[in-house]
Design a protein around this motif. Structure first.
Motif, mmCIF file in Angstrom:
data_model
loop_
_atom_site.group_PDB
_atom_site.id
_atom_site.type_symbol
_atom_site.label_atom_id
_atom_site.label_comp_id
_atom_site.label_asym_id
_atom_site.label_seq_id
_atom_site.Cartn_x
_atom_site.Cartn_y
_atom_site.Cartn_z
ATOM 1 N N ILE A 178 -13.612 -68.219 39.173
ATOM 2 C CA ILE A 178 -14.607 -68.784 38.273
ATOM 3 C C ILE A 178 -13.904 -69.751 37.326
ATOM 4 C CG2 ILE A 178 -16.318 -68.279 36.492
ATOM 5 C CD1 ILE A 178 -17.037 -67.326 39.318
ATOM 6 N N THR A 179 -14.424 -70.964 37.253
ATOM 7 C CA THR A 179 -13.786 -72.009 36.442
ATOM 8 C C THR A 179 -14.721 -72.555 35.357
ATOM 9 O OG1 THR A 179 -14.443 -73.650 38.102
ATOM 10 C CG2 THR A 179 -12.218 -72.709 38.272
ATOM 11 N N GLU A 192 -11.570 -68.713 31.637
ATOM 12 C CA GLU A 192 -12.175 -67.413 31.937
ATOM 13 C C GLU A 192 -13.570 -67.377 31.329
ATOM 14 O OE1 GLU A 192 -10.994 -62.891 32.778
ATOM 15 O OE2 GLU A 192 -9.514 -64.310 32.055
ATOM 16 N N VAL A 193 -14.463 -66.663 32.011
ATOM 17 C CA VAL A 193 -15.834 -66.491 31.534
ATOM 18 C C VAL A 193 -16.071 -65.003 31.302
ATOM 19 C CG1 VAL A 193 -18.283 -66.734 32.090
ATOM 20 C CG2 VAL A 193 -16.671 -68.534 32.740
ATOM 21 N N GLY A 314 -11.117 -64.899 37.066
ATOM 22 C CA GLY A 314 -11.706 -65.771 36.065
ATOM 23 C C GLY A 314 -12.988 -65.286 35.445
ATOM 24 N N VAL A 315 -13.381 -64.037 35.724
ATOM 25 C CA VAL A 315 -14.611 -63.522 35.119
ATOM 26 C C VAL A 315 -14.380 -62.092 34.629
ATOM 27 C CG1 VAL A 315 -15.556 -62.741 37.343
ATOM 28 C CG2 VAL A 315 -17.094 -63.168 35.407
ATOM 29 N N GLU A 337 -6.893 -57.577 27.109
ATOM 30 C CA GLU A 337 -6.842 -57.652 28.567
ATOM 31 C C GLU A 337 -6.967 -59.090 29.044
ATOM 32 O OE1 GLU A 337 -8.582 -55.266 32.457
ATOM 33 O OE2 GLU A 337 -9.561 -54.997 30.500
ATOM 34 N N ILE A 338 -7.858 -59.858 28.437
ATOM 35 C CA ILE A 338 -8.084 -61.240 28.859
ATOM 36 C C ILE A 338 -6.865 -62.112 28.567
ATOM 37 C CG2 ILE A 338 -9.429 -63.321 28.343
ATOM 38 C CD1 ILE A 338 -11.844 -61.371 27.899
ATOM 39 N N LEU A 339 -6.277 -61.949 27.397
ATOM 40 C CA LEU A 339 -5.187 -62.829 26.997
ATOM 41 C C LEU A 339 -3.812 -62.340 27.429
ATOM 42 C CD1 LEU A 339 -6.296 -63.916 23.408
ATOM 43 C CD2 LEU A 339 -6.796 -64.981 25.615
#
Length: 357
Positions: A178-179, A192-193, A314-315, A337-339
């Motif tokens: 996912i972009t 990331e979304v 990416g999601v 978690e995302i970063l």
């Protein structure tokens, strides 16, 4: 943490607002996209009870206890957050189940006190009838949910986040990841979304072939006009849960998630409000202002969905009931978690992959 990462958060309810605020605090470039006002759809219809109360297995209890502590941390980081540790009274269970709940949760470290009729009367003197036996948890509290979401989003904006009013029509995929998102205002790219869109999350996820097994049961809550102070904290009586907001409104449901609206929600609301008035001393002038019907994003097993979708980079998904209680912990853990790729052990049971087993 990766300061330059560009992240889209879909949803402006309490979960989306908390994730956006924590990501912005950590240095990410955040864009919040929502097709509703700040506060989202489910958040304004919430009883807004912050608790780690009955009916939960111990791993979920541990997550909720941590979230209660994170509310205190968040209140220190963002002064003026509308939060009150007012305590909760409960006798909405048969006596044997109340005892079992008290014994179990006390053994886990929850601050439960058994109280008799006289003690209940001191805690909530404006009740018409006092139960002979109830449980009191002084550390439970409430947030004013819309105001809290707005405060988080406003502070995120102050730190550089963007908040866009738009509709996400699809997740954009490029080479298997996912972009970005396609919106009613065009394409927006991101590293990331985050899908934190509550009841709207399944349709958004489905555009990338991701299935979110969620139910959306309705719950009716009545709201009085602002009135003199009648309640000190949360009251969980038999088929009547109520509290008084910071602006003086009594809000109530047949349980804390709201009750079945029935075929005639207005009549259901009037009947429920009559029960509220009858339960409170000094409520002669209390007037019904409006009722709400909220649709809670409940994963089918009753527990949160928090984490990345396997097989699709990416999601990140954060969809759950108990959003008010869990919001600050979810915001903190999702950001890490995302970063940084660090998944908190408390989230271990709540990945999306459990539904594929």
């Amino acid at each position: 943490m990766t300061a330059s990462k560009q992240i889209i958060v879909i949803g402006a309810g309490i979960i989306g607002a908390s994730i956006a605020w924590h990501l912005t605090e950590a240095g990410a470039q955040v864009t919040v996209i929502a097709d509703s006002a700040p506060g989202g759809v489910a958040t304004p219809n919430s009883f807004a009870w912050i608790n780690a109360s009955w009916g939960n297995p111990e791993p979920y209890f541990r997550l909720r206890i941590r979230a209660m502590a994170e509310w205190k941390r968040l209140a220190n980081d963002l002064p003026g957050l509308p939060l009150a540790w007012c305590g909760g009274l409960n006798w909405d269970l048969p006596a044997d189940r109340l005892e079992a709940y008290a014994a179990e949760h006390s053994s886990w470290g929850y601050g439960i006190e058994r109280v008799d009729r006289e003690q209940v009367a001191r805690i909530e003197p404006n009740l018409v009838e006092f139960p002979g036996f109830a449980l009191h948890v002084a550390e439970e509290g409430v947030a004013e949910p819309v105001a809290a979401a707005k405060a988080l989003l406003a502070d995120a904006e102050r730190q550089g986040a963007r908040v866009l009013s738009s509709t996400v029509t699809a997740l954009v995929q490029t080479d298997g990841r996912i972009t970005g998102v396609d919106t009613s205002h065009g394409l927006i790219a991101a590293d990331e979304v985050v899908i934190a869109a509550g009841v709207g999350a399944p349709d958004i996820a489905a555009t990338a072939g991701i299935s979110l097994p969620i139910e959306t049961p309705p719950g009716l809550i009545v709201h009085s006009r602002p009135y003199k102070k009648l309640l000190n904290g949360l009251v969980h009586a038999d088929r009547l849960h109520m509290r008084q907001t910071a602006e003086g409104r009594i809000i109530a449901g047949s349980d804390f998630a709201g009750g079945d609206p029935g075929d005639d929600p207005a009549a259901t609301a009037r009947d429920l409000f009559a029960v509220v008035k009858a339960a409170l001393r000094g409520a002669e002038g209390l007037e019904l202002d409006f009722h709400t019907i909220g649709y809670r994003p409940n994963p089918i097993d009753g527990f949160p969905i928090i984490g990345r979708a396997e097989g699709m980079d990416g999601v990140y998904v954060a969809v759950l009931h108990s959003g008010i209680t869990l919001a600050p912990a979810v915001g903190l853990f999702a950001t890490r978690e995302i970063l940084d790729g660090e998944r908190d052990p408390l989230l271990a049971p709540y990945g999306l992959s459990r539904f594929a087993q």
